[in-house]
Scaffold this active site. Structure first.
Site, PDB file in Angstrom:
ATOM      1  N   GLU A  14       9.209  -7.292  -1.284  1.00 56.78           N
ATOM      2  CA  GLU A  14       9.658  -6.300  -1.495  1.00 56.78           C
ATOM      3  C   GLU A  14      10.634  -6.081  -0.143  1.00 56.78           C
ATOM      4  O   GLU A  14      11.560  -5.449  -0.321  1.00 56.78           O
ATOM      5  CB  GLU A  14       8.597  -5.146  -1.219  1.00 56.78           C
ATOM      6  CG  GLU A  14       9.181  -3.664  -1.175  1.00 56.78           C
ATOM      7  CD  GLU A  14       9.572  -3.106  -2.697  1.00 56.78           C
ATOM      8  OE1 GLU A  14       8.753  -3.123  -3.726  1.00 56.78           O
ATOM      9  OE2 GLU A  14      10.639  -2.287  -2.701  1.00 56.78           O
ATOM     10  N   HIS A  44       5.868 -13.573  -6.554  1.00 58.86           N
ATOM     11  CA  HIS A  44       6.366 -12.370  -7.576  1.00 58.86           C
ATOM     12  C   HIS A  44       6.759 -13.069  -8.705  1.00 58.86           C
ATOM     13  O   HIS A  44       7.690 -14.107  -8.469  1.00 58.86           O
ATOM     14  CB  HIS A  44       7.153 -11.607  -7.018  1.00 58.86           C
ATOM     15  CG  HIS A  44       7.387 -10.153  -7.583  1.00 58.86           C
ATOM     16  ND1 HIS A  44       8.298  -9.642  -7.565  1.00 58.86           N
ATOM     17  CD2 HIS A  44       6.322  -9.588  -7.796  1.00 58.86           C
ATOM     18  CE1 HIS A  44       8.195  -8.379  -7.912  1.00 58.86           C
ATOM     19  NE2 HIS A  44       6.719  -8.225  -7.948  1.00 58.86           N
ATOM     20  N   ARG A  89      -2.233 -10.503 -10.772  1.00 57.83           N
ATOM     21  CA  ARG A  89      -1.800  -9.282 -10.849  1.00 57.83           C
ATOM     22  C   ARG A  89      -0.913  -8.903 -11.950  1.00 57.83           C
ATOM     23  O   ARG A  89       0.227  -9.565 -11.878  1.00 57.83           O
ATOM     24  CB  ARG A  89      -1.248  -8.772  -9.483  1.00 57.83           C
ATOM     25  CG  ARG A  89      -1.233  -7.322  -9.445  1.00 57.83           C
ATOM     26  CD  ARG A  89      -0.349  -6.820  -8.189  1.00 57.83           C
ATOM     27  NE  ARG A  89       1.099  -7.598  -8.304  1.00 57.83           N
ATOM     28  CZ  ARG A  89       1.911  -7.630  -7.027  1.00 57.83           C
ATOM     29  NH1 ARG A  89       1.351  -7.300  -6.013  1.00 57.83           N
ATOM     30  NH2 ARG A  89       2.990  -8.107  -7.137  1.00 57.83           N
ATOM     31  N   THR A 107       7.164   3.102  -8.685  1.00 59.02           N
ATOM     32  CA  THR A 107       8.517   2.375  -8.201  1.00 59.02           C
ATOM     33  C   THR A 107       9.469   3.417  -7.913  1.00 59.02           C
ATOM     34  O   THR A 107      10.346   2.901  -7.036  1.00 59.02           O
ATOM     35  CB  THR A 107       8.698   1.791  -9.832  1.00 59.02           C
ATOM     36  OG1 THR A 107       7.872   0.881 -10.206  1.00 59.02           O
ATOM     37  CG2 THR A 107      10.079   0.753  -9.524  1.00 59.02           C
ATOM     38  N   HIS A 155       6.275   3.972  -3.488  1.00 60.24           N
ATOM     39  CA  HIS A 155       7.540   3.655  -2.793  1.00 60.24           C
ATOM     40  C   HIS A 155       7.828   5.163  -2.284  1.00 60.24           C
ATOM     41  O   HIS A 155       6.838   6.099  -2.497  1.00 60.24           O
ATOM     42  CB  HIS A 155       8.681   3.658  -3.894  1.00 60.24           C
ATOM     43  CG  HIS A 155       9.019   2.254  -4.030  1.00 60.24           C
ATOM     44  ND1 HIS A 155       9.954   1.492  -3.107  1.00 60.24           N
ATOM     45  CD2 HIS A 155       8.310   1.288  -4.742  1.00 60.24           C
ATOM     46  CE1 HIS A 155      10.087   0.308  -3.727  1.00 60.24           C
ATOM     47  NE2 HIS A 155       9.130   0.117  -4.473  1.00 60.24           N
ATOM     48  N   HIS A 210       3.007  19.940  27.744  1.00 59.88           N
ATOM     49  CA  HIS A 210       2.351  18.722  27.180  1.00 59.88           C
ATOM     50  C   HIS A 210       2.007  17.736  28.098  1.00 59.88           C
ATOM     51  O   HIS A 210       0.815  17.263  28.254  1.00 59.88           O
ATOM     52  CB  HIS A 210       3.243  18.020  25.861  1.00 59.88           C
ATOM     53  CG  HIS A 210       3.278  18.841  24.759  1.00 59.88           C
ATOM     54  ND1 HIS A 210       3.092  18.420  23.273  1.00 59.88           N
ATOM     55  CD2 HIS A 210       3.656  19.969  24.493  1.00 59.88           C
ATOM     56  CE1 HIS A 210       3.511  19.248  22.681  1.00 59.88           C
ATOM     57  NE2 HIS A 210       3.680  20.268  23.419  1.00 59.88           N
TER      58      HIS A 210
HETATM   59  C1  HCA Z   1      10.507  -4.922  -8.106  1.00 52.45           C
HETATM   60  C2  HCA Z   1       9.893  -3.430  -8.440  1.00 52.45           C
HETATM   61  C3  HCA Z   1       8.535  -3.499  -7.943  1.00 52.45           C
HETATM   62  C4  HCA Z   1       7.463  -4.411  -8.307  1.00 52.45           C
HETATM   63  C5  HCA Z   1       5.901  -4.157  -8.072  1.00 52.45           C
HETATM   64  C6  HCA Z   1       4.871  -5.229  -8.494  1.00 52.45           C
HETATM   65  C7  HCA Z   1       8.117  -2.084  -8.011  1.00 52.45           C
HETATM   66  O1  HCA Z   1      11.165  -4.707  -7.170  1.00 52.45           O
HETATM   67  O2  HCA Z   1      10.130  -5.812  -8.928  1.00 52.45           O
HETATM   68  O3  HCA Z   1       5.521  -6.098  -9.059  1.00 52.45           O
HETATM   69  O4  HCA Z   1       3.864  -5.162  -8.283  1.00 52.45           O
HETATM   70  O5  HCA Z   1       8.152  -1.242  -7.132  1.00 52.45           O
HETATM   71  O6  HCA Z   1       7.628  -1.495  -9.092  1.00 52.45           O
HETATM   72  O7  HCA Z   1       8.696  -3.485  -6.436  1.00 52.45           O
HETATM   73 CU    CU Z   2       8.454  -1.747  -5.304  1.00 51.08          CU
END
Ligand code: HCA
Ligand code: CU
Length: 404
Positions: free
Chosen positions: A12, A71, A132, A166, A203, A296
């Site tokens: 990410e 991923h 996952r 997201t 996010h 302070h």
């Molecule tokens: C992405 C989106 C992701 C995926 C998160 C995950 C999101 O950039 O592919 O695969 O668990 O925020 O949904 O980061």
């Molecule tokens: Cu993400």
């Protein structure tokens, strides 16, 4: 608390515009993450570039404490690439929001079938893999779609279902909160005989990523995604250091991670991401444990916790005092003492005047500069003493020059 921290700086975090770590930097970051003691490192998306593939492979072969993960889209070819890297963790994502399904000319049934097939394929190849499944944009997707896809994914062999906020859409304490979502999903899955671990991926578009992640934990999530500096798409995700500090200090998880490694980790990642750590960033920011205003500092010099709720030592740092236009005599005295300078009332006041002057130009005076301030003041004091002495002795005799 049964807790797994997944650091996704290398996946990410690399989606931050302009951020691309060299392979040797990725290894250095991963080594420090291992020293911190995070449980999973999401190392990249191997289908993106050859370099990422190489980095994920090297990291997976490094024998680090944390599991190294990749991923993958919901495609067998992505899974093949990820497994060829030798990872111990695989994150498969596929969005099941109606609009996105329409975009892909997919029906929910076909999408779910595809997700299940890809997961079963990975499971068959690697029985020990942590798998996952993330229904991307989980929290804005129709709940029934998420539940159906998640249940099918677990049935096919997924160990973890990640709830991805997201777009940073959730707000604690409202009808659209992580606590509510995770609780509903957990109950819905249990009713279908599925008991995966729940992860939360939050996010920070509304600045609520950490609050939402904690809300998820309260509802029974066991895995939290984070990244160094919260690096990621747009406003990024949960900041790793802040998350760990809160969990260690406030959730009784002290001793689980070595937080004293964080400053080195942040220096390194920030330098090579070319993203400076904001001075007032929690935990790792330059000012995170620095006291400034006179009132302070006066209290903090007796006990920093008068004005701190997290001890700096938690992350291997020290509380500090900043000298600038906000300073008072107590801060100046304290800093002079740190330098081993015994200053009388007059000198301390003169130092304070000078510190305030410098502070008004928008700078702080650190200990090194304070030493110079003291020296200059002593010098000018000496000068005026000489001048005073000279005046009392009357004018200097005229120089005898050969004027004849
Ligand atoms: C992405 C989106 C992701 C995926 C998160 C995950 C999101 O950039 O592919 O695969 O668990 O925020 O949904 O980061
Ligand atoms: Cu993400």
């Amino acid at each position: 608390m049964n807790l797994t921290i997944l650091d996704t700086t290398l996946r990410e975090g690399e989606q931050t515009p302009g951020v691309c770590f060299d392979v040797h930097i990725k290894l250095a970051i991963a080594d420090l993450l291992a020293r911190v003691g995070v449980e999973v490192i999401e190392a990249g998306h191997p289908a993106v570039t050859e370099e990422i593939r190489r980095a994920v492979t090297l990291l997976a072969a490094r024998g680090l404490g944390p599991r190294v993960g990749a991923h993958a889209r919901s495609l067998k070819s992505d899974v093949d690439l990820a497994l060829a890297c030798g990872v111990g963790f695989l994150g498969v994502f596929y969005c099941v929001a109606d609009e996105r399904l329409e975009d892909h000319r997919q029906t929910l049934t076909r999408a779910v079938d595809r997700i299940a097939r890809v997961i079963a394929y990975a499971r068959e190849r690697r029985p020990d893999l942590w798998i996952r499944y993330t229904p991307e944009d989980t929290v804005r997707s129709p709940f029934e779609n998420v539940l159906t896809a998640a249940a099918a994914a677990v049935q096919a062999g997924a160990d973890i279902i990640s709830v991805a906020d997201t777009t940073g859409f959730l707000i604690p304490g409202t009808g659209r909160d992580m606590y509510g979502f995770v609780s509903r999903l957990r109950d819905g899955l249990a009713a279908r005989g599925a008991f995966p671990k729940i992860a939360v991926h939050c996010h920070n578009d509304r600045g609520l990523a950490l609050a939402n992640a904690l809300d998820g934990l309260r509802a029974g999530a066991e895995i939290v995604d984070a990244s160094i500096l919260g690096l990621g798409e747009r406003a990024g995700i949960v900041d790793l250091a802040t998350l760990l500090a809160v969990l260690a200090h406030d959730f009784g998880e002290a001793g689980r991670w070595d937080l004293t490694v964080l400053p080195e980790l942040y220096d390194l990642a920030s330098r090579y991401a070319r993203v400076p750590v904001p001075a007032h960033f929690p935990v790792t920011g330059r000012n995170a444990f620095t006291h400034c205003a006179g009132i302070h500092t006066q209290a903090a010099t007796r006990n920093p916790l008068h004005y701190q709720s997290l001890p700096a030592e938690l992350v291997g740092r020290k509380s500090e005092i900043a000298l600038d236009h906000m300073s008072g005599l107590a801060s100046v005295r304290y800093c002079l003492e740190l330098l081993g300078i015994e200053a009388g009332e007059e000198l301390a006041r003169a130092v304070l005047r000078r510190v305030k002057e410098v502070g008004q130009t928008g700078r702080t005076v650190d200990l090194a500069e304070l030493k110079y301030v003291v020296r200059a003041l002593e010098a000018s004091e000496g000068e005026s003493r000489d001048e005073a002495a000279a005046t009392s002795l009357g004018p200097e005799p005229e120089e005898k020059t050969g004027t004849c």
